[in-house]
Structure formats: C-alpha cells, structure tokens
Design an enzyme around this catalytic site. Sequence first.
Site, PDB file in Angstrom:
ATOM      1  N   SER A  77     -17.644 -24.458 -33.239  1.00  0.00           N
ATOM      2  CA  SER A  77     -16.863 -25.008 -32.131  1.00  0.00           C
ATOM      3  C   SER A  77     -17.025 -24.219 -30.841  1.00  0.00           C
ATOM      4  CB  SER A  77     -15.377 -25.063 -32.512  1.00  0.00           C
ATOM      5  OG  SER A  77     -14.867 -23.773 -32.729  1.00  0.00           O
TER       6      SER A  77
ATOM      7  N   LYS B 144      -5.677 -24.779 -30.033  1.00  0.00           N
ATOM      8  CA  LYS B 144      -6.556 -24.107 -29.075  1.00  0.00           C
ATOM      9  C   LYS B 144      -6.056 -24.295 -27.641  1.00  0.00           C
ATOM     10  CE  LYS B 144     -10.764 -24.282 -31.878  1.00  0.00           C
ATOM     11  NZ  LYS B 144     -12.107 -24.857 -32.047  1.00  0.00           N
TER      12      LYS B 144
END
Length: 569
Positions: free
Chosen positions: A415, A458
């Site tokens: 990611s 996040k």
Amino acid sequence: MNSNIIPTAALKPQFTLPADIVTESSPEMRLIGQSRVRDAFKLLGHTHNQHMYLADFSGCDRKHIIKALVHTEGVFPSKSLILQDNTTAWHETEVDSEAAVLASKQTQYQYLSGTIKKHDLIGRYDEKTKQYKAGAFANCYYLFICADSIWKRDALWDLLLEVLDKKEYQVHSSLPPFALGCKVILIGSINQYGQCWLGEASFSNHFPLLGELINEIDRNEVSLDEYNQWLNCILNDLNLTLDREVRLALLQYSARLADHQQRLSLLSINIQQLLVQASAYAHQPHIDVKAFQHSIDMFNQRHNASEKLSEQNFDDLFISLPTQDEMIGQINGLTVIENAEYSYGEPARITASVHYGDGEVADIERKSELGGNIHAKGMMILSSCLYRIFGKDAPLHLNANIVFEQSYQEIDGDSASLAEYCSLISAISEKPIKQSIAATGAIDQFGNVQAIGGVNEKIEGFFKLCQRRGLTGHQGVIIPCSNMQQLNLHRSVIDAVEKGLFTLYQVKHIDEAAEILMQTPAGNADQDNQFPDDSLYGLVQTRLEALAGYQDEEKSFFVKLREKLSFSS
C-alpha cells in the site's frame, strides 16, 4: 472544482429509515443472508447417513444461530429406539407392544462444548437397575458439537468417526449396539474444516454438507428493513430500546465493522457488547445517541494505549514527520498498526535518494530484513512501472534507495508503493513534494492505483496528527478511487472537510497523485517518447539523460576556432 477532491457526502454511508420502524422480529431473521447454511441444514434433514459441518466466525452468536436453524429448518418425526430380537433400530411409527423401548427423542437439539465426556455422547447403563440413561446420540434429533472441543481429545474424536462409520455405537457389553438416530453437526472455523478434510481420510465421507456463515451482508441483497429486524432480535434478547438517531448511528457502526459503505456487519457479539455498555452508561434500558457515542469513544479509549504512545512520540518530535512546507524526495506515507482487537493509522516518512548506477531501485527495508514479501513485490512493480515510462529504448543509468525512516519493525504490504513512486520521481526530477499531503495506494505495472486496506484508519491517523499541530486548510490525504466505497470516517474528519480545513483526494493513476503532490503537470509523451521539457516527466527524462551521459558532445578546438573566425558574407 478539482475532480480529484472527494465530496463530503461520500465520506460515510447514507441510510434512510422508514417513518415507522418495526420493532418486532422472528427467529428466522437471525438467518438473513445465510442461504448457504439454510440450504445445507434443510438437506441434512432429508438425507440418510450424511452429516454437516457448520463454519462460523469470531463474533457470531453461535447458540442463537443454532436455535434459529433448528426452529426454521428442522425436521422432527416421532422416533423411538426399540430393542427387538436382540437388535436395535429407530422407528417413526407406533411401537410394537412386544418391543422394548430403550429411548425416545426428548429434545429437538443439543449443543456440546467445553469438556465433553464419552457418556455425554453415548449415555450410561446402570448394571444394578438395568436401566439405560440416554446420551446425546439418542436424546435429540440434531447434535451440535464444538469441533474445537472434540478435536482436542483424540479418544472422543476417534469415537465420533467410528460411530459415524459404523452407524451404531456400543453402550455396554450386555446390550446390543445402538443404531445412530441423530444428525451430527460439527461447528467450528472454516480453517478447521479444511484441516479435517485434508487430515482425516473418512471426514469427507461423513461430513459432505458444508454450511458457511457469512459475517456481513450486501445492502443490495437484503433490505434495510430486514436488517433492522435482525437488530431487533439482539435488542429483544437484551430488553433494550433505541432512539431513532441511535439506530442510524448503529447502522453507521455496523458498516464500519464491515469496512464497506454498501455492506452491514453480522458480528452480533460485538454489537451486543456495545449496546450493553451503552445501556450501562445511560443507566437505563433505553439508549440515546449520547450514551451510544460515549460507549464507542470509551471502547477506543480502553484499547488505544499503543496509539497514544505513538502520538506522544510524534508530538515530542522523537519521530520526525513534517506536515508543512515542501521537500525533495520525501513524502508522508500511511500505515496501519493492527492489534488483536484494535487497529489505528500511523503516518510514516518515506524518503528516496538517487545517484549514478546500473538501474537498481533498492529497497532498504528488504535489504535490512525488515520488509516482507508483499512489500518486496510492490517495490519490484514500482521498478517495472518506472522502466515502462522511461526505459523503453535504453537502460536507466541510476540507482535509487527508498526507505521508511525511523522504522524499526517489519513492514509488509504494497500500500506504500504509490507514495514510494512519488518520492522517487521527486528525487529524480528534484521537484519538491508538499509535506501537508499524505498518500496511500498500491500500483500496478501500468501505473494504475489500486485499493488498499485500512483506509479509514490511515486517513484518521494523519488527520489526528494534523489536528494536534493545527489544521491549516492545506493538509489532506490521497487515496485510491476504488477505496471510496469503504469510507466511513469519524465525525471530526467530516466536519473538518466541510469547513475546508482538510481535503481528501481520490486518484486512479500515479500521474494524478504526482501532479497533486508536486503541483506540476506530469506531461504526455510524443511519438518519440519525449516529454515536454517543463513537465514533471520531462524533468525526470532530462535528469536520466544527464546521468546516462547523453548531453551534447563538446565541440573540438578546431571547430570552435573556425566558428570564431568565420564571418558573415
């Protein structure tokens, strides 16, 4: 308006409740979305010598699911175990007066777990009274056994398989073998099912029926009214009532558990526990929105010790991570720290440096044995993407090093590959990156930005850091477009976005992210694969050509002298 900016309405799932909410429910509503399990259980009641494995999940209310299955799909003919001519058999019709009845079905089902003993299954025979006390095999129609409880005890596990194989069991030497007259349903995880299937030769013969429970449902397949009735089952069990606002908040919480705007969670245990805690905070069985939100906040507070320690490290500047100004070859990436029961987002500073070399993009995390296999794969894809754009006609004459700064534990996942790519482009082009914007996303070889996990955590992790330092209106996060359907953000983030103090961007391609971060058009290549000189990729191309030594050849002394002495006619 920038098409990459995500509107406020897309930051959380939207729910519309009917004016009159049904508060009643039926046991069948506990099985919404469980068509596979219901079909397997229905088939179980109409087949001979076939038994079932029910695969559930952590957070599932196992006992209520069992009860609902038996109530909805169970078959219960009148059955008696008779002894005649020194043989036993189950009869569903009236019993002959000359036959001795050893046992009759007393309960619809029984669930065994924990410490299971042999007599719990086969029963006992009292030699003094000459009486047989039936066990679960003879006492119920459906016998549910916790797979983990019986699998740990080799003797019982072998006994079960032997009984299923012979279709009978021996209680006492003075009695003939008893015919098996119940259906056995092992209940455990799907992983355990796979281990049994591969490790036990006879397992697949005895348990051909698999019913796997799902832990979330799609809103397109089940109506909101049906899901509300499923919630009513939980509320009725707990004798609790909700405000209308709380029901909406509960739907938001359920979608957050499912990690998708169009899905709702079936983790009934998690929802039960939260509602009980909210009722305790409210000091009454009726829960208002204040008590419900307080219960969520306090759950987070009880589990976020590690997150608070991480925040303190950032606030004390033990971890260097700027959230303003611009820097070359440096970007703020986003990671997720996952504990057993709680996860949170943590920003990470990613840097890249370049120098003359043979074309290797080095992953320092991998070389230091702190990078996992998936992270290494992401780095290789990043290299391939770079070569696809700039190395079609000739090898690249640079080496690059990419690293997660101040990272002292293993990093895995792909990611961060979008952020790593942008930091590398910045280092090559010497174009600075805005430190007020963090980025997350995986990439493929063609530069498409792909979905990642933990998008809400996040975003919230970087937002909290910016909020503690003071929101300026220039901070934000770049996420993959494909993750928009997972957005379910905290109210504080949504409020900041509404006020223009924080911005979320969605991108489909690496060029879009690079343009947002470096405020320069990426540029389009011409037929000779040359980018405009003032574009971002043009700057990269110029630097790569310089490293490769493709500058114009220096003119010789005689050529310079001739040009100097030449004059126009």
